[in-house]
Design a protein around this motif. Sequence first.
Motif, PDB file in Angstrom:
ATOM      1  N   ALA A 102      -0.708  21.902   0.794  1.00 38.75           N
ATOM      2  CA  ALA A 102      -0.676  20.657   1.436  1.00 38.75           C
ATOM      3  C   ALA A 102      -1.974  20.108   1.507  1.00 38.75           C
ATOM      4  CB  ALA A 102      -0.641  20.992   3.148  1.00 38.75           C
ATOM      5  N   GLN A 103      -3.224  20.654   1.209  1.00 40.02           N
ATOM      6  CA  GLN A 103      -4.539  20.005   0.965  1.00 40.02           C
ATOM      7  C   GLN A 103      -4.602  19.359  -0.405  1.00 40.02           C
ATOM      8  OE1 GLN A 103      -7.867  22.666   1.943  1.00 40.02           O
ATOM      9  NE2 GLN A 103      -6.521  23.901   2.742  1.00 40.02           N
ATOM     10  N   GLY A 104      -3.774  19.916  -1.282  1.00 37.23           N
ATOM     11  CA  GLY A 104      -3.714  19.202  -2.798  1.00 37.23           C
ATOM     12  C   GLY A 104      -2.764  17.966  -2.419  1.00 37.23           C
ATOM     13  N   ASP A 105      -1.787  18.049  -1.806  1.00 40.85           N
ATOM     14  CA  ASP A 105      -0.853  16.825  -1.504  1.00 40.85           C
ATOM     15  C   ASP A 105      -1.766  15.863  -0.836  1.00 40.85           C
ATOM     16  OD1 ASP A 105       0.868  15.591   0.518  1.00 40.85           O
ATOM     17  OD2 ASP A 105       2.321  16.010  -1.081  1.00 40.85           O
ATOM     18  N   ALA A 106      -2.339  16.216   0.052  1.00 44.01           N
ATOM     19  CA  ALA A 106      -3.173  14.996   1.052  1.00 44.01           C
ATOM     20  C   ALA A 106      -4.186  14.660   0.167  1.00 44.01           C
ATOM     21  CB  ALA A 106      -3.880  15.790   2.229  1.00 44.01           C
ATOM     22  N   GLY A 107      -4.943  15.390  -0.787  1.00 47.95           N
ATOM     23  CA  GLY A 107      -5.940  14.705  -1.453  1.00 47.95           C
ATOM     24  C   GLY A 107      -5.838  13.813  -2.777  1.00 47.95           C
ATOM     25  N   ALA A 108      -4.249  14.090  -3.351  1.00 42.51           N
ATOM     26  CA  ALA A 108      -3.615  13.009  -4.150  1.00 42.51           C
ATOM     27  C   ALA A 108      -3.308  11.908  -3.407  1.00 42.51           C
ATOM     28  CB  ALA A 108      -2.532  13.778  -4.836  1.00 42.51           C
ATOM     29  N   SER A 109      -2.684  12.180  -2.152  1.00 45.21           N
ATOM     30  CA  SER A 109      -2.425  10.797  -1.490  1.00 45.21           C
ATOM     31  C   SER A 109      -3.560   9.977  -0.994  1.00 45.21           C
ATOM     32  CB  SER A 109      -1.600  11.161  -0.035  1.00 45.21           C
ATOM     33  OG  SER A 109      -0.305  12.065  -0.398  1.00 45.21           O
ATOM     34  N   LEU A 110      -4.574  10.668  -0.614  1.00 51.22           N
ATOM     35  CA  LEU A 110      -5.792   9.897  -0.464  1.00 51.22           C
ATOM     36  C   LEU A 110      -6.060   9.226  -1.581  1.00 51.22           C
ATOM     37  CD1 LEU A 110      -7.774  12.225   1.830  1.00 51.22           C
ATOM     38  CD2 LEU A 110      -6.777   9.926   2.606  1.00 51.22           C
ATOM     39  N   LEU A 111      -6.210   9.679  -2.660  1.00 50.41           N
ATOM     40  CA  LEU A 111      -6.627   9.279  -3.840  1.00 50.41           C
ATOM     41  C   LEU A 111      -5.955   7.913  -4.356  1.00 50.41           C
ATOM     42  CD1 LEU A 111      -9.017   9.580  -5.971  1.00 50.41           C
ATOM     43  CD2 LEU A 111      -7.327  10.927  -7.628  1.00 50.41           C
ATOM     44  N   LEU A 112      -4.728   8.045  -4.274  1.00 51.84           N
ATOM     45  CA  LEU A 112      -3.555   6.929  -4.692  1.00 51.84           C
ATOM     46  C   LEU A 112      -4.013   5.592  -3.596  1.00 51.84           C
ATOM     47  CD1 LEU A 112      -0.296   8.749  -5.028  1.00 51.84           C
ATOM     48  CD2 LEU A 112      -1.655   7.856  -6.900  1.00 51.84           C
ATOM     49  N   GLU A 113      -4.283   6.106  -2.377  1.00 55.67           N
ATOM     50  CA  GLU A 113      -4.754   4.965  -1.536  1.00 55.67           C
ATOM     51  C   GLU A 113      -5.864   4.054  -2.080  1.00 55.67           C
ATOM     52  OE1 GLU A 113      -2.880   3.469   1.811  1.00 55.67           O
ATOM     53  OE2 GLU A 113      -1.776   4.162   0.000  1.00 55.67           O
ATOM     54  N   MET A 114      -7.005   4.978  -2.285  1.00 56.06           N
ATOM     55  CA  MET A 114      -8.150   4.527  -2.884  1.00 56.06           C
ATOM     56  C   MET A 114      -8.168   3.574  -4.112  1.00 56.06           C
ATOM     57  SD  MET A 114     -10.615   7.880  -1.998  1.00 56.06           S
ATOM     58  CE  MET A 114     -11.887   7.240  -2.814  1.00 56.06           C
ATOM     59  N   ILE A 115      -7.189   4.191  -4.937  1.00 57.93           N
ATOM     60  CA  ILE A 115      -6.803   3.401  -6.094  1.00 57.93           C
ATOM     61  C   ILE A 115      -6.162   2.107  -5.753  1.00 57.93           C
ATOM     62  CG2 ILE A 115      -5.651   3.358  -8.493  1.00 57.93           C
ATOM     63  CD1 ILE A 115      -6.031   6.435  -8.446  1.00 57.93           C
ATOM     64  N   ALA A 116      -5.517   2.158  -4.753  1.00 60.32           N
ATOM     65  CA  ALA A 116      -4.653   0.973  -4.523  1.00 60.32           C
ATOM     66  C   ALA A 116      -5.355  -0.080  -3.713  1.00 60.32           C
ATOM     67  CB  ALA A 116      -3.438   1.167  -3.699  1.00 60.32           C
ATOM     68  N   GLY A 117      -6.742   0.196  -3.441  1.00 58.69           N
ATOM     69  CA  GLY A 117      -7.648  -0.697  -2.690  1.00 58.69           C
ATOM     70  C   GLY A 117      -8.057  -0.320  -1.110  1.00 58.69           C
ATOM     71  N   SER A 118      -7.362   0.636  -0.515  1.00 59.25           N
ATOM     72  CA  SER A 118      -7.509   1.040   0.836  1.00 59.25           C
ATOM     73  C   SER A 118      -8.807   1.984   1.181  1.00 59.25           C
ATOM     74  CB  SER A 118      -6.094   1.867   1.338  1.00 59.25           C
ATOM     75  OG  SER A 118      -5.019   1.269   0.959  1.00 59.25           O
ATOM     76  N   ASN A 119      -9.255   1.532   2.317  1.00 56.58           N
ATOM     77  CA  ASN A 119     -10.223   2.403   2.831  1.00 56.58           C
ATOM     78  C   ASN A 119      -9.798   3.620   3.474  1.00 56.58           C
ATOM     79  OD1 ASN A 119     -12.532   0.844   2.161  1.00 56.58           O
ATOM     80  ND2 ASN A 119     -12.061  -0.556   4.112  1.00 56.58           N
ATOM     81  N   VAL A 120     -10.474   5.014   3.212  1.00 58.41           N
ATOM     82  CA  VAL A 120      -9.671   5.909   3.744  1.00 58.41           C
ATOM     83  C   VAL A 120     -11.034   6.839   4.711  1.00 58.41           C
ATOM     84  CG1 VAL A 120      -7.925   6.246   2.022  1.00 58.41           C
ATOM     85  CG2 VAL A 120     -10.244   7.500   1.747  1.00 58.41           C
ATOM     86  N   GLY A 121     -10.206   7.808   5.567  1.00 61.52           N
ATOM     87  CA  GLY A 121     -11.262   8.526   6.175  1.00 61.52           C
ATOM     88  C   GLY A 121     -12.118   9.233   5.441  1.00 61.52           C
ATOM     89  N   ARG A 122     -13.378   9.756   5.526  1.00 62.38           N
ATOM     90  CA  ARG A 122     -14.005  10.529   4.438  1.00 62.38           C
ATOM     91  C   ARG A 122     -13.809  12.052   4.879  1.00 62.38           C
ATOM     92  NH1 ARG A 122     -19.866   8.506   3.420  1.00 62.38           N
ATOM     93  NH2 ARG A 122     -18.414   7.303   2.354  1.00 62.38           N
ATOM     94  N   ASP A 123     -13.491  12.508   5.906  1.00 67.18           N
ATOM     95  CA  ASP A 123     -13.318  14.017   6.131  1.00 67.18           C
ATOM     96  C   ASP A 123     -11.626  14.167   6.573  1.00 67.18           C
ATOM     97  OD1 ASP A 123     -15.319  15.802   5.113  1.00 67.18           O
ATOM     98  OD2 ASP A 123     -16.395  14.888   6.593  1.00 67.18           O
ATOM     99  N   VAL A 124     -11.042  15.110   5.918  1.00 69.24           N
ATOM    100  CA  VAL A 124      -9.612  15.347   6.470  1.00 69.24           C
ATOM    101  C   VAL A 124      -9.640  17.174   6.505  1.00 69.24           C
ATOM    102  CG1 VAL A 124      -7.270  15.524   5.985  1.00 69.24           C
ATOM    103  CG2 VAL A 124      -8.375  13.612   5.287  1.00 69.24           C
ATOM    104  N   ARG A 125      -9.734  17.476   7.717  1.00 65.07           N
ATOM    105  CA  ARG A 125      -9.758  18.922   8.071  1.00 65.07           C
ATOM    106  C   ARG A 125      -8.469  19.497   8.367  1.00 65.07           C
ATOM    107  NH1 ARG A 125     -14.911  21.348   8.270  1.00 65.07           N
ATOM    108  NH2 ARG A 125     -16.353  20.185   7.141  1.00 65.07           N
TER     109      ARG A 125
END
Length: 340
Positions: free
Chosen positions: A297-320
Amino acid sequence: MGGVGIDDVARLAGVSTATVSRALRGLPEVRESTRARVRRAAAELNYVPSPSAASLASGRTRTIGLLTASFSRWFNRNVVEGAEERLRGAGFDVLLHAFDFAPDGSRAPIDMSTMRQRVDGMIVLGIPLSPEERLTLDNLNVPIVFVGTGPPDHVRVSMDDHDGSRIAIEHLAALGHRRIGQIGAKLPYDAHWSSASERHDGTVAALAALGIDYDDTLEAFGDYTQEGGRAAAAALLDAHPDMTALFAYSDEMAFGALEELRARGIRVPEDVSVVGIDGHELSGLIGLTTVAQDARAQGDAGASLLLEMIAGSNVGRDVRFPTALVDNGSTAPAPAVRAA
């Protein structure tokens, strides 16, 4: 309609190109009404997303770089599987760059030049980086997500390492253990933000909170492998025959500790209790009590955040991600006396 691009769809739908990208690729954080409006605009213009990265608000290769240590490690393998599934589902290829640590924890410098102008973003998995490597990575000028460990000025996805150690130490202390050995991990760099460092700090803090003095001679180092864990356990057992418990910073190192204990005829858990971290799929079969985390799930979350960043979104800095103790039978009340 010839020559229709993502900008045309964005103007007709009244949204940004980043929103068009997210909406057409099924990514989260897009309202269903907005997604429907974007799809209507795309249909009206006969817009078909290009298989190239020109269809994205940012990015040119539709490839994600994934920097990781050896796939033989349980955590790395599961994170990579979770990330790859998410990325490939979004139409991205993955460029893997993997390497091994030496037994002493050292490794060759990472050559980031192989990623330059070849990737839209980077996932860095569980690797403490030198200052020079971090600078080179930042100079790629692409979004970066760290999974498992990472500097605090970047987007990070991880378990709560500090709390994981607290859970393990409190469990052992509740059973009466006071002579608790730790199998940590050597680092190639002084990375205070690494998982190994966080788990060490969590252990020291948990012991202090419980009124147990920290003894640095009760810590030995492995390399997140079964062989490294066995060697570390052997060193601790030789130096501290009165030790009644072992806490290993990974299940694989804990497996090695169990192997060494049983080879010496030391009963687990009657003589020595053992706790690991991970929730490895073999922990139940082997009978190892562990602090479980969801690596996939951490891998899935990391990839999802990266896709959002590539698409121009601001994301939270730390996901625990939370952790939980899974008692598989390798811990028991501390014996009144234990000697070699």
